[in-house]
Scaffold this active site. Structure first.
Site, PDB file in Angstrom:
ATOM      1  N   SER A   1      46.467  35.844  56.032  1.00 52.44           N
ATOM      2  CA  SER A   1      45.235  36.551  56.703  1.00 52.44           C
ATOM      3  C   SER A   1      44.260  35.945  55.650  1.00 52.44           C
ATOM      4  CB  SER A   1      45.276  38.026  56.514  1.00 52.44           C
ATOM      5  OG  SER A   1      43.939  38.479  56.459  1.00 52.44           O
TER       6      SER A   1
ATOM      7  N   TYR B   1      46.574  46.113  52.301  1.00 55.31           N
ATOM      8  CA  TYR B   1      46.732  44.810  53.315  1.00 55.31           C
ATOM      9  C   TYR B   1      46.395  43.658  52.538  1.00 55.31           C
ATOM     10  CZ  TYR B   1      46.236  41.995  57.389  1.00 55.31           C
ATOM     11  OH  TYR B   1      45.923  41.069  58.451  1.00 55.31           O
TER      12      TYR B   1
END
Length: 255
Positions: A146, A159
């Site tokens: 990401s 995350y």
């Protein structure tokens, strides 16, 4: 449209979102596809089933219910590829979850769940698949990192930690498996418009405005933008590329 002909791909988290688009793109390129997900159908009714999309292009596919944080389940998914299609050439570690918390407010069980799926899932999938990928003439691992694995993001402690781990694990595995001619790369999507985040995008105009400012390209990405990059990394066109994290982010991380 035959860039992945005669190849077998296992894609985790492929029932919905980016994984759904990757599976459909692989099918169009004539790969045999194993859908490994905790659910067979998409999370939301307004997203088209990946199996309908694969049927449209007459692709060969199989489904196996898979919790990527469960080692036995992941091993079963890999065995399904071998049993159904005779081998494994491409692993896409796509399954992931996202919850928003700063560190001091992150419940321990939420931290564990995010890391278990996002990072442990990549480890388990790779552990089970790599012996078979090393035996393939076209061994490829594609991990979904990401932009938040490359730069920080507010209220996203677990995350960011998990996706940062995916990015560096990608580089590490690329070194270990280069002699086996297994390419290991990652994709780092930016803001991608999926069915899962449509309602959230509609109800958070201030954050969307901030994200638009942080994305130099005029607009957010589509799942197909990530899928096209995945096809490239799965194909022979990327044979001399390994250990790379490819941002698909409209320029977010270029700043």
């Amino acid at each position: 449209m035959e860039r992945l002909a005669d190849r077998v791909a296992l894609i985790t988290g492929a029932s919905s979102g980016i994984g759904n688009a990757i599976a459909a793109a692989f099918g169009r390129e004539e790969a045999s596809v194993v859908i490994a997900d905790v659910r067979r159908e998409p999370k939301l009714d307004d997203e088209r089933s990946v199996f309908d999309r694969l049927d449209d292009v007459d692709a060969d596919y199989a489904y196996v219910e898979t919790d990527v944080s469960d080692e036995a389940a992941v091993e079963t998914a890999v065995e399904t590829a071998i049993d159904e299609f005779g081998g494994l050439d491409v692993l896409v570690n796509n399954a992931g979850i996202y919850q928003q918390y700063p560190v001091h407010e992150t419940p321990t069980d939420a931290w564990d769940a995010i890391v278990d799926v996002n990072l442990r899932g990549v480890y388990l999938g790779s552990k089970a698949a790599l012996p078979h990928l090393a035996a393939s003439e076209h061994g490829k691992v594609i991990n979904l990192a990401s932009i938040y694995g490359l730069v920080g993001g507010s209220n996203s402690a677990a995350y960011c930690a998990s996706k940062g781990g995916v990015a560096n694990l990608t580089r590490q595995m690329a070194i270990d498996y280069a002699d086996d001619r297994v390419n290991v790369n990652a994709l780092a999507p930016g803001i991608i418009k999926t069915a899962q985040n449509a309602e959230w995008r509609a109800n958070n105009p201030e954050i969307i405005s901030e994200w638009e400012t942080l994305t130099p390209w005029p607009g957010f990405g589509e799942p197909e933008d990530v899928a096209d990059a995945a096809v490239f990394l799965a194909s022979s066109e990327s044979d001399f590329i390994t250990g790379h994290v490819l941002s698909v982010d409209g320029g977010w991380t270029a700043q």
